[in-house]
Design a protein around this motif. Structure first.
Motif, PDB file in Angstrom:
ATOM      1  N   ALA A  64       7.810  15.358 -12.503  1.00  0.00           N
ATOM      2  CA  ALA A  64       8.864  16.360 -12.839  1.00  0.00           C
ATOM      3  C   ALA A  64       8.617  17.788 -12.893  1.00  0.00           C
ATOM      4  O   ALA A  64       9.335  18.578 -12.356  1.00  0.00           O
ATOM      5  CB  ALA A  64       9.334  16.163 -14.462  1.00  0.00           C
ATOM      6  N   LEU A  65       7.398  18.110 -13.122  1.00  0.00           N
ATOM      7  CA  LEU A  65       6.976  19.523 -13.052  1.00  0.00           C
ATOM      8  C   LEU A  65       6.739  19.877 -11.646  1.00  0.00           C
ATOM      9  O   LEU A  65       7.173  20.904 -11.057  1.00  0.00           O
ATOM     10  CB  LEU A  65       5.589  19.627 -13.739  1.00  0.00           C
ATOM     11  CG  LEU A  65       5.602  19.462 -15.330  1.00  0.00           C
ATOM     12  CD1 LEU A  65       4.300  19.572 -16.062  1.00  0.00           C
ATOM     13  CD2 LEU A  65       6.397  20.759 -15.905  1.00  0.00           C
ATOM     14  N   TRP A  66       6.238  18.905 -10.663  1.00  0.00           N
ATOM     15  CA  TRP A  66       6.125  19.117  -9.209  1.00  0.00           C
ATOM     16  C   TRP A  66       7.592  19.333  -8.653  1.00  0.00           C
ATOM     17  O   TRP A  66       7.867  20.382  -7.809  1.00  0.00           O
ATOM     18  CB  TRP A  66       5.581  18.103  -8.523  1.00  0.00           C
ATOM     19  CG  TRP A  66       5.488  18.504  -7.188  1.00  0.00           C
ATOM     20  CD1 TRP A  66       4.485  19.204  -6.483  1.00  0.00           C
ATOM     21  CD2 TRP A  66       6.147  17.541  -6.235  1.00  0.00           C
ATOM     22  NE1 TRP A  66       4.818  19.087  -5.163  1.00  0.00           N
ATOM     23  CE2 TRP A  66       5.637  17.842  -4.990  1.00  0.00           C
ATOM     24  CE3 TRP A  66       6.660  16.398  -6.141  1.00  0.00           C
ATOM     25  CZ2 TRP A  66       6.031  17.468  -3.784  1.00  0.00           C
ATOM     26  CZ3 TRP A  66       7.328  15.941  -4.781  1.00  0.00           C
ATOM     27  CH2 TRP A  66       6.733  16.477  -3.619  1.00  0.00           C
ATOM     28  N   ARG A  67       8.432  18.785  -8.925  1.00  0.00           N
ATOM     29  CA  ARG A  67       9.750  18.623  -8.459  1.00  0.00           C
ATOM     30  C   ARG A  67      10.635  19.930  -9.304  1.00  0.00           C
ATOM     31  O   ARG A  67      11.872  20.173  -8.872  1.00  0.00           O
ATOM     32  CB  ARG A  67      10.629  17.537  -8.625  1.00  0.00           C
ATOM     33  CG  ARG A  67      10.159  16.281  -7.919  1.00  0.00           C
ATOM     34  CD  ARG A  67      10.586  16.473  -6.475  1.00  0.00           C
ATOM     35  NE  ARG A  67      11.811  16.344  -6.313  1.00  0.00           N
ATOM     36  CZ  ARG A  67      12.851  16.977  -5.475  1.00  0.00           C
ATOM     37  NH1 ARG A  67      12.113  18.150  -4.651  1.00  0.00           N
ATOM     38  NH2 ARG A  67      14.089  16.836  -5.442  1.00  0.00           N
ATOM     39  N   ARG A  68       9.965  20.424 -10.473  1.00  0.00           N
ATOM     40  CA  ARG A  68      10.671  21.429 -11.287  1.00  0.00           C
ATOM     41  C   ARG A  68      12.195  20.795 -11.610  1.00  0.00           C
ATOM     42  O   ARG A  68      12.992  21.547 -11.571  1.00  0.00           O
ATOM     43  CB  ARG A  68      10.973  22.672 -10.381  1.00  0.00           C
ATOM     44  CG  ARG A  68       9.482  23.577  -9.835  1.00  0.00           C
ATOM     45  CD  ARG A  68       9.638  24.733  -9.317  1.00  0.00           C
ATOM     46  NE  ARG A  68       8.385  25.115  -8.928  1.00  0.00           N
ATOM     47  CZ  ARG A  68       8.332  26.616  -8.299  1.00  0.00           C
ATOM     48  NH1 ARG A  68       9.548  27.205  -8.070  1.00  0.00           N
ATOM     49  NH2 ARG A  68       7.094  27.014  -8.110  1.00  0.00           N
ATOM     50  N   SER A  69      12.079  19.596 -12.070  1.00  0.00           N
ATOM     51  CA  SER A  69      13.277  19.171 -12.591  1.00  0.00           C
ATOM     52  C   SER A  69      13.477  19.154 -14.373  1.00  0.00           C
ATOM     53  O   SER A  69      12.575  18.393 -15.097  1.00  0.00           O
ATOM     54  CB  SER A  69      13.329  17.668 -12.187  1.00  0.00           C
ATOM     55  OG  SER A  69      14.335  16.955 -12.868  1.00  0.00           O
ATOM     56  N   ALA A  70      14.387  20.165 -14.539  1.00  0.00           N
ATOM     57  CA  ALA A  70      14.467  20.050 -16.117  1.00  0.00           C
ATOM     58  C   ALA A  70      15.146  18.721 -16.721  1.00  0.00           C
ATOM     59  O   ALA A  70      14.803  18.568 -17.769  1.00  0.00           O
ATOM     60  CB  ALA A  70      15.565  21.404 -16.101  1.00  0.00           C
ATOM     61  N   SER A  71      16.118  18.186 -15.978  1.00  0.00           N
ATOM     62  CA  SER A  71      16.608  16.977 -16.373  1.00  0.00           C
ATOM     63  C   SER A  71      15.558  15.833 -16.766  1.00  0.00           C
ATOM     64  O   SER A  71      15.584  15.233 -17.715  1.00  0.00           O
ATOM     65  CB  SER A  71      17.601  16.575 -15.479  1.00  0.00           C
ATOM     66  OG  SER A  71      17.212  16.203 -14.097  1.00  0.00           O
ATOM     67  N   ALA A  72      14.357  15.719 -15.890  1.00  0.00           N
ATOM     68  CA  ALA A  72      13.432  14.615 -15.738  1.00  0.00           C
ATOM     69  C   ALA A  72      12.504  15.069 -17.060  1.00  0.00           C
ATOM     70  O   ALA A  72      12.226  14.138 -17.894  1.00  0.00           O
ATOM     71  CB  ALA A  72      12.840  14.575 -14.648  1.00  0.00           C
ATOM     72  N   VAL A  73      12.168  16.223 -17.210  1.00  0.00           N
ATOM     73  CA  VAL A  73      11.534  16.545 -18.399  1.00  0.00           C
ATOM     74  C   VAL A  73      12.272  16.526 -19.897  1.00  0.00           C
ATOM     75  O   VAL A  73      11.435  15.778 -20.636  1.00  0.00           O
ATOM     76  CB  VAL A  73      10.998  18.176 -18.344  1.00  0.00           C
ATOM     77  CG1 VAL A  73      10.434  18.797 -19.683  1.00  0.00           C
ATOM     78  CG2 VAL A  73      10.210  18.459 -17.058  1.00  0.00           C
ATOM     79  N   VAL A  74      13.308  16.681 -19.597  1.00  0.00           N
ATOM     80  CA  VAL A  74      13.933  16.321 -20.802  1.00  0.00           C
ATOM     81  C   VAL A  74      14.368  14.910 -21.189  1.00  0.00           C
ATOM     82  O   VAL A  74      14.052  14.229 -22.197  1.00  0.00           O
ATOM     83  CB  VAL A  74      15.624  17.137 -21.101  1.00  0.00           C
ATOM     84  CG1 VAL A  74      16.296  16.581 -22.016  1.00  0.00           C
ATOM     85  CG2 VAL A  74      15.617  18.674 -21.212  1.00  0.00           C
ATOM     86  N   ALA A  75      14.670  14.151 -20.371  1.00  0.00           N
ATOM     87  CA  ALA A  75      14.701  12.747 -20.208  1.00  0.00           C
ATOM     88  C   ALA A  75      13.410  12.011 -20.967  1.00  0.00           C
ATOM     89  O   ALA A  75      13.496  11.034 -21.473  1.00  0.00           O
ATOM     90  CB  ALA A  75      15.214  12.174 -18.824  1.00  0.00           C
ATOM     91  N   LEU A  76      12.306  12.725 -20.501  1.00  0.00           N
ATOM     92  CA  LEU A  76      10.906  12.101 -21.025  1.00  0.00           C
ATOM     93  C   LEU A  76      10.987  12.277 -22.365  1.00  0.00           C
ATOM     94  O   LEU A  76       9.859  11.579 -22.989  1.00  0.00           O
ATOM     95  CB  LEU A  76      10.130  12.948 -20.340  1.00  0.00           C
ATOM     96  CG  LEU A  76       9.594  12.383 -19.036  1.00  0.00           C
ATOM     97  CD1 LEU A  76       8.466  13.517 -18.228  1.00  0.00           C
ATOM     98  CD2 LEU A  76       8.784  10.961 -18.995  1.00  0.00           C
ATOM     99  N   LEU A  77      11.470  12.933 -23.092  1.00  0.00           N
ATOM    100  CA  LEU A  77      11.522  13.099 -24.718  1.00  0.00           C
ATOM    101  C   LEU A  77      11.723  11.682 -25.258  1.00  0.00           C
ATOM    102  O   LEU A  77      11.590  11.346 -26.369  1.00  0.00           O
ATOM    103  CB  LEU A  77      12.601  14.091 -25.242  1.00  0.00           C
ATOM    104  CG  LEU A  77      12.398  15.513 -24.847  1.00  0.00           C
ATOM    105  CD1 LEU A  77      13.280  16.311 -25.435  1.00  0.00           C
ATOM    106  CD2 LEU A  77      10.831  15.986 -25.401  1.00  0.00           C
ATOM    107  N   LEU A  78      12.546  10.851 -24.509  1.00  0.00           N
ATOM    108  CA  LEU A  78      13.006   9.516 -25.108  1.00  0.00           C
ATOM    109  C   LEU A  78      11.825   8.800 -25.243  1.00  0.00           C
ATOM    110  O   LEU A  78      11.602   8.172 -26.079  1.00  0.00           O
ATOM    111  CB  LEU A  78      14.287   9.056 -24.235  1.00  0.00           C
ATOM    112  CG  LEU A  78      14.649   7.474 -24.559  1.00  0.00           C
ATOM    113  CD1 LEU A  78      14.970   7.443 -26.066  1.00  0.00           C
ATOM    114  CD2 LEU A  78      15.872   7.109 -23.724  1.00  0.00           C
TER     115      LEU A  78
END
Length: 330
Positions: A64-78
């Motif tokens: 997610a950090l490599w792709r700079r994906s904000a949605s993936a970072v937030v989804a990882l909270l689950l």
């Protein structure tokens, strides 16, 4: 302004696959009891290695950090939240000082190259009550000789046994339905006893009688054709749960190799009556198998009516399992 900036996707739209994978991981953790067992016992297999699913979080986070994906970072909270809710309490040391009685259990291994050394190590463990599983006829005498000085009382029925500093009584075989079908009914009593894999006895403590069960449940296997095969183990677990449910003594200790982790739904009948000393008073996950690189805790100490004070994994012996021990109070 560079023209290509207008073409870059919004951070919330980047990495859709990573976002989906993070949500699937979280939902699997959250709803693991709903993963069906109809195909290859998939639900039990997922639950067996459920703690290890947490290792996927840093992998997905790096992506997610490599792709700079904000949605993936937030989804990882689950998955992070659910994993911590399930296993976060096991990360620290939950042990406390004290303990009137120390119990231990070890699958000594039928192929153990050094049963005498294993007996010496177990005798030096300080346990008051010691359960052994997978005791072969050829090694039984070695264990009896090696443990005799530390444990004046012992009983062996089939491949399971109990050694104790305190007197034992009311010892009997526990039928965990190791043999099923019409041929099982034709077996003579001496043959059935020789293959026995569970027993029940009473240990006379200073606080009153303690019912102790020793069990070695059937093996679990993973293979391409049948998936996660657990038929005999699950049948044994159900029968053992029924025996414990019928136990009149309020104070019970179950020691043994259950060939499964307590996250597996197959053990619901046992975990609804007994609780794990490792979960209550251990340090970390307490993995026990395989001894060289433990990835699962399949060797268990479960109790009711007594208070766990500490639980630990003992050093390796010649077995492919690690021994476990616990201190309990009344």
């Amino acid at each position: 302004m560079r023209p290509d900036l207008w073409k870059r996707p919004d951070p919330w739209k980047r990495g859709p696959l990573l976002t989906v994978l993070a949500l699937l991981l979280g939902l699997t953790l959250l709803l693991h009891a709903s993963v069906p067992n109809r195909i290859g016992n998939l639900g039990s297999l997922v639950e067996t290695f459920l703690p290890w699913s947490g290792l996927l979080v840093p992998v997905l986070l790096a992506g997610a950090l490599w792709r700079r994906s904000a949605s993936a970072v937030v989804a990882l909270l689950l998955p992070v939240t659910v994993w911590l809710n399930l296993f976060g309490g096991l990360l620290g040391d939950r042990s406390r000082p004290g303990g009137d009685l120390t119990v231990a259990s070890h699958n000594v291994g039928a192929a153990n190259p050094d049963p005498a050394g294993t007996a010496r190590a177990l005798a030096a463990s300080g346990a008051d009550v010691l359960a052994l599983e997978e005791v072969t006829p050829q090694d039984r005498g070695t264990y009896e000789k090696g443990l005799a000085r530390a444990y004046p009382h012992h009983t062996v029925l089939g491949t399971v046994g109990l050694w104790s500093r305190l007197p034992l009584s009311d010892t009997r075989r526990v039928d965990i339905r190791t043999d099923v079908g019409p041929l099982a009914r034709t077996k003579p009593a001496d043959a059935t006893t020789a293959e026995n894999r569970a027993l029940r006895t009473t240990v006379a403590t200073g606080h009153g009688p303690l019912a102790v069960y020793v069990a070695h449940l059937g093996s679990a296997r993973v293979n391409p054709r049948s998936g996660f095969w657990t038929d005999s183990r699950d049948r044994n677990a159900k029968a053992l749960a029924e025996a414990v449910a019928a136990e009149p003594n309020e104070r019970v200790v179950l020691l043994g190799d259950l060939n499964g982790t307590l996250d597996d739904r197959a053990f619901a009948g046992l975990t609804s009556q007994l609780h794990s000393v490792q979960d209550a008073a251990g340090d970390g996950f307490g993995f026990t198998w395989p001894a060289g690189f433990p990835v699962a805790r399949i060797d268990q100490i479960l109790v009711r009516g007594v208070e766990p004070r500490s639980a630990r994994v003992l050093p390796s012996t010649g077995s492919d399992h690690l021994p476990v021990a616990a201190a309990i109070d009344w």
